[in-house]
Write a protein that holds these residues in place. Sequence first.
Motif, mmCIF file in Angstrom:
data_model
loop_
_atom_site.group_PDB
_atom_site.id
_atom_site.type_symbol
_atom_site.label_atom_id
_atom_site.label_comp_id
_atom_site.label_asym_id
_atom_site.label_seq_id
_atom_site.Cartn_x
_atom_site.Cartn_y
_atom_site.Cartn_z
ATOM 1 N N LYS A 46 -18.717 -56.722 -1.724
ATOM 2 C CA LYS A 46 -18.751 -57.562 -0.546
ATOM 3 C C LYS A 46 -17.549 -58.496 -0.504
ATOM 4 O O LYS A 46 -16.978 -58.706 0.560
ATOM 5 N N ALA A 47 -17.132 -59.077 -1.576
ATOM 6 C CA ALA A 47 -16.003 -59.996 -1.630
ATOM 7 C C ALA A 47 -14.714 -59.286 -1.254
ATOM 8 O O ALA A 47 -13.859 -59.829 -0.557
ATOM 9 N N GLU A 48 -14.616 -58.054 -1.711
ATOM 10 C CA GLU A 48 -13.420 -57.284 -1.376
ATOM 11 C C GLU A 48 -13.373 -56.997 0.117
ATOM 12 O O GLU A 48 -12.318 -57.049 0.743
ATOM 13 N N LEU A 49 -14.511 -56.716 0.729
ATOM 14 C CA LEU A 49 -14.595 -56.474 2.160
ATOM 15 C C LEU A 49 -14.240 -57.741 2.926
ATOM 16 O O LEU A 49 -13.482 -57.698 3.907
ATOM 17 N N ASP A 50 -14.786 -58.866 2.506
ATOM 18 C CA ASP A 50 -14.464 -60.149 3.147
ATOM 19 C C ASP A 50 -12.974 -60.453 3.035
ATOM 20 O O ASP A 50 -12.336 -60.915 3.992
ATOM 21 N N SER A 51 -12.406 -60.192 1.903
ATOM 22 C CA SER A 51 -10.980 -60.435 1.682
ATOM 23 C C SER A 51 -10.152 -59.539 2.604
ATOM 24 O O SER A 51 -9.166 -59.969 3.195
ATOM 25 N N SER A 52 -10.570 -58.297 2.718
ATOM 26 C CA SER A 52 -9.863 -57.365 3.591
ATOM 27 C C SER A 52 -9.981 -57.802 5.047
ATOM 28 O O SER A 52 -9.012 -57.738 5.819
ATOM 29 N N GLN A 53 -11.165 -58.259 5.459
ATOM 30 C CA GLN A 53 -11.359 -58.721 6.835
ATOM 31 C C GLN A 53 -10.514 -59.963 7.103
ATOM 32 O O GLN A 53 -9.926 -60.111 8.182
ATOM 33 N N ASP A 54 -10.443 -60.855 6.138
ATOM 34 C CA ASP A 54 -9.602 -62.062 6.284
ATOM 35 C C ASP A 54 -8.122 -61.663 6.429
ATOM 36 O O ASP A 54 -7.390 -62.229 7.245
ATOM 37 N N GLU A 55 -7.708 -60.692 5.620
ATOM 38 C CA GLU A 55 -6.322 -60.231 5.684
ATOM 39 C C GLU A 55 -6.040 -59.580 7.036
ATOM 40 O O GLU A 55 -4.978 -59.794 7.630
ATOM 41 N N VAL A 56 -7.005 -58.806 7.573
ATOM 42 C CA VAL A 56 -6.856 -58.186 8.879
ATOM 43 C C VAL A 56 -6.722 -59.258 9.946
ATOM 44 O O VAL A 56 -5.862 -59.191 10.826
ATOM 45 N N LYS A 57 -7.572 -60.297 9.885
ATOM 46 C CA LYS A 57 -7.506 -61.398 10.860
ATOM 47 C C LYS A 57 -6.165 -62.115 10.771
ATOM 48 O O LYS A 57 -5.552 -62.472 11.776
ATOM 49 N N ARG A 58 -5.721 -62.359 9.543
ATOM 50 C CA ARG A 58 -4.441 -63.035 9.342
ATOM 51 C C ARG A 58 -3.317 -62.185 9.926
ATOM 52 O O ARG A 58 -2.433 -62.690 10.647
ATOM 53 N N LEU A 59 -3.323 -60.907 9.651
ATOM 54 C CA LEU A 59 -2.296 -60.009 10.164
ATOM 55 C C LEU A 59 -2.356 -59.895 11.682
ATOM 56 O O LEU A 59 -1.326 -59.832 12.346
ATOM 57 N N GLN A 60 -3.573 -59.899 12.259
ATOM 58 C CA GLN A 60 -3.716 -59.862 13.711
ATOM 59 C C GLN A 60 -3.117 -61.126 14.329
ATOM 60 O O GLN A 60 -2.437 -61.077 15.355
ATOM 61 N N GLY A 61 -3.385 -62.265 13.684
ATOM 62 C CA GLY A 61 -2.798 -63.527 14.155
ATOM 63 C C GLY A 61 -1.276 -63.496 14.080
ATOM 64 O O GLY A 61 -0.581 -63.958 14.997
ATOM 65 N N GLU A 62 -0.762 -62.945 12.988
ATOM 66 C CA GLU A 62 0.693 -62.848 12.827
ATOM 67 C C GLU A 62 1.281 -61.892 13.872
ATOM 68 O O GLU A 62 2.337 -62.179 14.457
ATOM 69 N N VAL A 63 0.585 -60.778 14.135
ATOM 70 C CA VAL A 63 1.043 -59.833 15.149
ATOM 71 C C VAL A 63 1.057 -60.512 16.512
ATOM 72 O O VAL A 63 2.005 -60.374 17.293
ATOM 73 N N GLU A 64 0.006 -61.270 16.812
ATOM 74 C CA GLU A 64 -0.059 -61.971 18.107
ATOM 75 C C GLU A 64 1.058 -63.003 18.223
ATOM 76 O O GLU A 64 1.730 -63.103 19.250
ATOM 77 N N ARG A 65 1.289 -63.760 17.164
ATOM 78 C CA ARG A 65 2.357 -64.776 17.160
ATOM 79 C C ARG A 65 3.717 -64.116 17.351
ATOM 80 O O ARG A 65 4.533 -64.553 18.168
#
Length: 105
Positions: free
Chosen positions: A1-20
């Motif tokens: 579960k922690a690995e999944l949460d970490s991956s989801q956080d990384e996806v959100k961070r990358l999505q934010g960076e892509v949007e920026r």
Amino acid sequence: KAELDSSQDEVKRLQGEVERLSKLLATMVAKTQLDAANDSLRGCQGELEQLRKLLSGHVPKAELDSSQDEVKRLQGEVERLSKLLATMVAKTQLDAANDSLRGCQ
């Protein structure tokens, strides 16, 4: 579960960076466009400088016309005075003629 949460956080961070980065990209142009605009500007500046140099050797047409009118006026005055002068004699000649007349009386 922690690995999944970490991956989801990384996806959100990358999505934010892509949007920026997408927003930033929308406000930018290719460097080649800037280079082309600068080249065009330099060309215009060169053309402007050539025109300035060309104009520095010229005077307004109105100034030329005015000078030519003044020359014509002065030529007319010289001609008038030359004709008047041709009808006159030196004062010494008049005095000599008057002296001769007095001698005859």
